[in-house]
Design a protein around this motif. Sequence first.
Motif: not given
Length: 327
Positions: A19-32, A65-70
């Motif tokens: 579920e982790r990601c190194n981005f915080r895309c505005v359409y995908c997840m909250p800034a925090a 494979l996907t995620g988050g950022e796989p």
Amino acid sequence: MLCDRHHRVISYLRISVTERCNFRCVYCMPAAGIQLAPRAHLLTYEEIARVVQVGAKLGLSKIRLTGGEPTVRRDLPDLVAMLAAIDGINEITMTTNGVLLASLAQPLKAAGLRRVNISLDTLQPERAAALARRDYFDAVLRGIDAARDAGLTPLKLNAVVMRGVNDDELADLVSFAHSKGAQMRFIEYMPMGVARLNEQNKLMTAREMLERLKTHFDLTPEQDGDLADPARGWVCQRTGARVGFITSISEHFCDTCNRMRLTAEGGLRPCLHQDAEVDVRSILRSNGSDVAIEQAYRDAANLKWAGHHMNDVIPLYSAKEMVAIGG
Ligand code: SAM
Ligand code: SF4
């Protein structure tokens, strides 16, 4: 064979490895970011491989494979190699933001990954930083080259199109993708999770995108498209540039859906938009049998809706953010 109540055969499993990601895309997840599940809840690679092994006996043949950022999950090529060794699995692909591909493309290819879809919403560095809330644009471009050079092809570049945000770049993105030997794919923005509360009226339908693109390119429908591929393909007769549209909102493609999802925490989820999951982690961790895992697949297939309800008068949205489900 794994069949749902609506006579659709399930042959494709999308696996969220984190579920982790190194981005915080505005359409995908909250800034925090999101509240992450405890690490111990994540399926291990061995557990994922076992779920896939049982699925393969039921007819699963394609894995994404996907995620988050796989790519942020450690030793991802090891998982790819384990999945590639399973009888019946004949295609392993991945959806990624591309940032870590410069170093990972070769080892992933060597482990058995067939190809990748890389997210690229804009060609403007400042816009990219605003959309991803992270400034990694150059690394994404290097990742695209690395994927092509490693032979993770045919390469597809995915953009989520949002009105007033990046809809002025459609033609540029198609030309850029073509210059990299890739197909550009435009995804209709889906109002999901927290993002939907902040982002009103951002949807641009594929029909409108196509009309705009036809003023730049001589586009005709591709003849040999895969029916189960949600992207409807078009090709420019003059240049050979290819473009696809993922019309999740305007013409949803649920009738031919052949997928199921496995969340990072071990939930078999029948649909991206359906808040129902069958818990396989507890089966795996209580010495459950293959028959019990098979039953979990069948239970998830039985839950699968005929189609999603995103266009209904009273929409049903997932309680989870996209990043936590595995897009
Ligand atoms: N991190 C990887 C990436 O971005 O490619 C994989 C996970 S991401 C959740 C999978 C796909 O979902 C990406 O192509 C992303 O653009 C898309 N996506 C995320 N949120 C979306 C939304 N609200 N509407 C449409 N597509 C979305
Ligand atoms: Fe991360 Fe992909 Fe979601 Fe962007 S779309 S926040 S890269 S998971």
